[in-house]
Design an enzyme around this catalytic site. Structure first.
Site, PDB file in Angstrom:
ATOM      1  N   THR A   8      -8.206  -2.465-118.597  1.00 46.22           N
ATOM      2  CA  THR A   8     -10.096  -3.333-118.853  1.00 46.22           C
ATOM      3  C   THR A   8      -9.232  -4.526-117.984  1.00 46.22           C
ATOM      4  OG1 THR A   8     -10.866  -4.372-120.424  1.00 46.22           O
ATOM      5  CG2 THR A   8      -8.574  -4.178-121.006  1.00 46.22           C
ATOM      6  N   LYS A  40     -14.395  -5.577-126.814  1.00 45.50           N
ATOM      7  CA  LYS A  40     -12.287  -6.174-126.326  1.00 45.50           C
ATOM      8  C   LYS A  40     -12.088  -7.138-127.265  1.00 45.50           C
ATOM      9  CE  LYS A  40     -12.759  -3.036-122.483  1.00 45.50           C
ATOM     10  NZ  LYS A  40     -12.250  -2.325-121.612  1.00 45.50           N
ATOM     11  N   GLY A  52      -7.692 -11.173-127.205  1.00 41.77           N
ATOM     12  CA  GLY A  52      -8.381  -9.972-126.211  1.00 41.77           C
ATOM     13  C   GLY A  52      -7.076  -9.083-126.251  1.00 41.77           C
ATOM     14  N   SER A 131      -5.756  -4.683-117.220  1.00 41.08           N
ATOM     15  CA  SER A 131      -5.169  -3.759-114.653  1.00 41.08           C
ATOM     16  C   SER A 131      -5.969  -4.632-113.991  1.00 41.08           C
ATOM     17  CB  SER A 131      -6.121  -2.782-114.744  1.00 41.08           C
ATOM     18  OG  SER A 131      -5.473  -1.203-115.455  1.00 41.08           O
TER      19      SER A 131
END
Length: 180
Positions: A8, A40, A52, A131
């Site tokens: 994410t 998230k 997060g 990512s």
């Protein structure tokens, strides 16, 4: 061979007295998108701390729960809480196997906490994980330097930039801020 975590994008920053954290909503299972609107990011400790997470969802929720416990134990002292979480994460036989990362932002500090025992507090108060984290980080750094946008606007734009580059990040963005 250790598998690479692809997950994410989470971005947090403190800018002009505003503290925010944001993330995209995409959830992937292998190379398939299975959800588009996941949340998230969380407000913790009566809205004074933002967190997060990226990585395995079950692992991230386990760490998030442990971090909340540390915040309660140390009465909202974020610095102490992240260090104690990292120590537990690194030394506990069960926790050390968890594959996730946390980005933590308070009104004064921002941190990245990893399972290798890292507690990183960047000089510029901008944190990014996942990512697409480095894409969002680069965009946020430039927006802080070359714009008059608010912290929330910077987070939104930087996350949108990451979503245009990273296939594990989408444009369904949530941003939370610490209320003054």
């Amino acid at each position: 061979m250790k598998r690479k975590i692809r997950s994410t994008t989470i971005l947090g920053l403190i800018h002009n007295g505003e503290a925010v954290i944001g993330g995209d909503g995409q959830v992937t299972l292998g190379n398939t998108v299975v959800k588009h609107n996941s949340m998230k990011i969380r407000k913790l400790y009566n809205g004074k701390v933002l967190c997060g997470f990226a990585g395995s969802a079950a692992d991230a929720f386990t760490l998030l729960g442990r971090f909340e416990e540390k915040l309660e134990q140390y009465r909202g002292n974020v610095n102490r809480s992240v260090v104690e979480l990292a120590k537990d994460w690194r030394t506990d036989k069960y926790l050390r196997k968890l594959e996730a990362m946390l980005a933590v932002v308070s009104a004064e500090n921002s941190f990245i906490v990893s399972g290798t025992g890292d507690v990183i507090e960047p000089d510029d108060s901008i944190v990014a994980i996942g990512s697409g984290g480095m894409y969002a980080l680069a965009a946020a750094k430039m927006l802080v330097k070359h714009s008059n946008l608010s912290a929330k606007e910077i987070a939104m734009e930087a996350l949108k930039t990451a979503s245009n580059i990273c296939i594990y990040t989408n444009e369904n963005i949530n941003v939370e801020e610490i209320e003054k």
